[in-house]
Design a protein around this motif. Structure first.
Motif, PDB file in Angstrom:
ATOM      1  N   ILE A 118       1.031  -1.152   0.034  1.00 47.81           N
ATOM      2  CA  ILE A 118      -0.059  -0.045   0.052  1.00 47.81           C
ATOM      3  C   ILE A 118       0.889   1.126   0.030  1.00 47.81           C
ATOM      4  O   ILE A 118       1.821   1.132   0.895  1.00 47.81           O
ATOM      5  CB  ILE A 118      -0.896   0.006   1.181  1.00 47.81           C
ATOM      6  CG1 ILE A 118      -1.562  -1.231   1.417  1.00 47.81           C
ATOM      7  CG2 ILE A 118      -1.800   1.267   1.248  1.00 47.81           C
ATOM      8  CD1 ILE A 118      -2.303  -1.603   2.772  1.00 47.81           C
ATOM      9  N   ILE A 119       0.941   1.963  -0.976  1.00 50.53           N
ATOM     10  CA  ILE A 119       1.740   3.273  -1.251  1.00 50.53           C
ATOM     11  C   ILE A 119       0.980   4.339  -1.028  1.00 50.53           C
ATOM     12  O   ILE A 119       0.189   4.690  -1.735  1.00 50.53           O
ATOM     13  CB  ILE A 119       2.419   3.151  -2.690  1.00 50.53           C
ATOM     14  CG1 ILE A 119       3.090   1.972  -3.065  1.00 50.53           C
ATOM     15  CG2 ILE A 119       3.373   4.251  -2.682  1.00 50.53           C
ATOM     16  CD1 ILE A 119       3.783   1.738  -4.283  1.00 50.53           C
ATOM     17  N   ALA A 120       1.305   5.165   0.008  1.00 52.65           N
ATOM     18  CA  ALA A 120       0.557   6.426   0.346  1.00 52.65           C
ATOM     19  C   ALA A 120       1.270   7.520  -0.207  1.00 52.65           C
ATOM     20  O   ALA A 120       2.597   7.763   0.151  1.00 52.65           O
ATOM     21  CB  ALA A 120       0.805   6.357   1.957  1.00 52.65           C
ATOM     22  N   THR A 121       0.576   7.971  -1.246  1.00 53.26           N
ATOM     23  CA  THR A 121       1.306   8.984  -1.968  1.00 53.26           C
ATOM     24  C   THR A 121       0.789  10.343  -1.593  1.00 53.26           C
ATOM     25  O   THR A 121      -0.370  10.637  -0.964  1.00 53.26           O
ATOM     26  CB  THR A 121       1.017   8.597  -3.363  1.00 53.26           C
ATOM     27  OG1 THR A 121      -0.432   9.045  -3.691  1.00 53.26           O
ATOM     28  CG2 THR A 121       1.508   7.385  -3.760  1.00 53.26           C
ATOM     29  N   GLY A 122       1.368  11.423  -1.972  1.00 50.56           N
ATOM     30  CA  GLY A 122       0.962  12.902  -2.036  1.00 50.56           C
ATOM     31  C   GLY A 122       1.416  13.827  -3.297  1.00 50.56           C
ATOM     32  O   GLY A 122       0.833  13.858  -4.364  1.00 50.56           O
ATOM     33  N   TYR A 123       2.639  14.141  -2.975  1.00 50.34           N
ATOM     34  CA  TYR A 123       3.391  15.148  -3.902  1.00 50.34           C
ATOM     35  C   TYR A 123       3.755  14.309  -5.094  1.00 50.34           C
ATOM     36  O   TYR A 123       4.318  13.290  -5.180  1.00 50.34           O
ATOM     37  CB  TYR A 123       4.649  15.573  -3.438  1.00 50.34           C
ATOM     38  CG  TYR A 123       5.554  16.233  -4.288  1.00 50.34           C
ATOM     39  CD1 TYR A 123       5.138  17.779  -4.957  1.00 50.34           C
ATOM     40  CD2 TYR A 123       6.875  15.990  -4.737  1.00 50.34           C
ATOM     41  CE1 TYR A 123       5.974  18.267  -5.817  1.00 50.34           C
ATOM     42  CE2 TYR A 123       7.660  16.736  -5.806  1.00 50.34           C
ATOM     43  CZ  TYR A 123       7.160  17.956  -6.194  1.00 50.34           C
ATOM     44  OH  TYR A 123       7.812  18.605  -6.886  1.00 50.34           O
TER      45      TYR A 123
END
Length: 266
Positions: free
Chosen positions: A50-55
């Motif tokens: 599970i890859i928690a991304t933003g920028y």
């Protein structure tokens, strides 16, 4: 056990490089650091991520949507009716299950973890790390240690890598020059965690929730935070100097984190 990777930060110390890429997507050798980290976990049997991304989340999504093309040779027949590529998988090809979850542009680490909670399903524990560090730790030994003590959280304690040489003097004359050893000074949080689901109760979806502050401080005060001591290889990627170190280690063919061998991107 699912692996949660925090990959949403800006990476402001990399100048113009992170104007175009999120820090976990900076290449080490031919592939992004994030890919190296996932291959490392998969070696120990943990290949659901599970890859928690933003920028620049869209770049991470695009990469993993096309991982099969980026990671393997392929053939496209432009004379046929379909332009779908025929992927030439290697014998032990990497076939993870990946959830890429956008967790906000300005969100802090604790809130990112809390926001991916629905993707954990009913799992009672999970692995967590940051998308900017590599190690040679035995992940399954880390998990065994976590299970043995019965507490809610385990972090990995490491010695930071040496950055400066040690000098010894007689008046102004240098009598000894040597690189610092990695085990000098105190240990720091290496960012490889095993957490019980109950840790989510200490977190908030408020963007200002920082995992490493009140949540971890509270767990520590309650005696619920344990440390697995690792004295082997560990390297974060906080600066261009750190990136250069990772690049040299990979180019030398002795990368300690490279546990896999499938004939591709060796």
């Amino acid at each position: 056990m699912k692996v949660v990777i925090l990959a949403g930060g800006y990476g402001t110390r990399f100048g113009r490089l992170t104007d175009f890429l999120p820090k976990p997507m900076i290449p080490v050798g031919p592939m992004p650091l994030l890919w190296h980290l996932m291959r490392f976990y998969a070696h120990f049997g943990h290949d659901e991520f599970i890859i928690a991304t933003g920028y620049k989340s869209e770049l991470i999504k695009e990469f993993f949507a096309n991982l099969h093309v980026y990671s393997h040779d392929f053939t496209i027949n432009y004379r046929g009716d379909s332009l779908n590529p025929q992927i030439h998988f290697s014998a032990n090809h990497f076939r993870p299950k990946i959830t890429v979850a956008y967790t906000g542009q300005e969100t802090m680490t604790g809130a990112r973890v809390r926001r991916i909670a629905p993707y954990l399903g009913d799992d009672e524990s999970f692995l967590l790390t940051y998308g900017d560090g590599l190690t040679d730790i035995d992940i399954n030994q880390l998990i065994d240690f976590h299970k043995s003590h019965g507490k809610q959280a385990t972090l990995t304690a490491v010695y930071p890598p040496p950055k400066f040489g040690n000098l010894q003097f007689e008046e102004d004359r240098v009598t000894s020059f040597a690189e610092k050893q990695g085990n000098e000074g105190g240990m720091v949080n290496g960012g490889f965690y095993v957490l019980q689901r109950s840790v989510l109760d200490y977190l908030s979806e408020d963007p200002s929730c920082v995992l490493e502050k009140e949540p971890m401080e509270t767990l520590a005060s309650k005696g619920e935070l344990m440390a697995f001591r690792h004295t082997g290889y560990w390297q974060c990627m906080d600066t261009t100097r750190d990136l250069d170190s990772l690049q040299r280690t990979w180019s030398d063919g002795n990368a300690p984190w490279k546990k896999w061998s499938d004939g591709y991107h060796d």
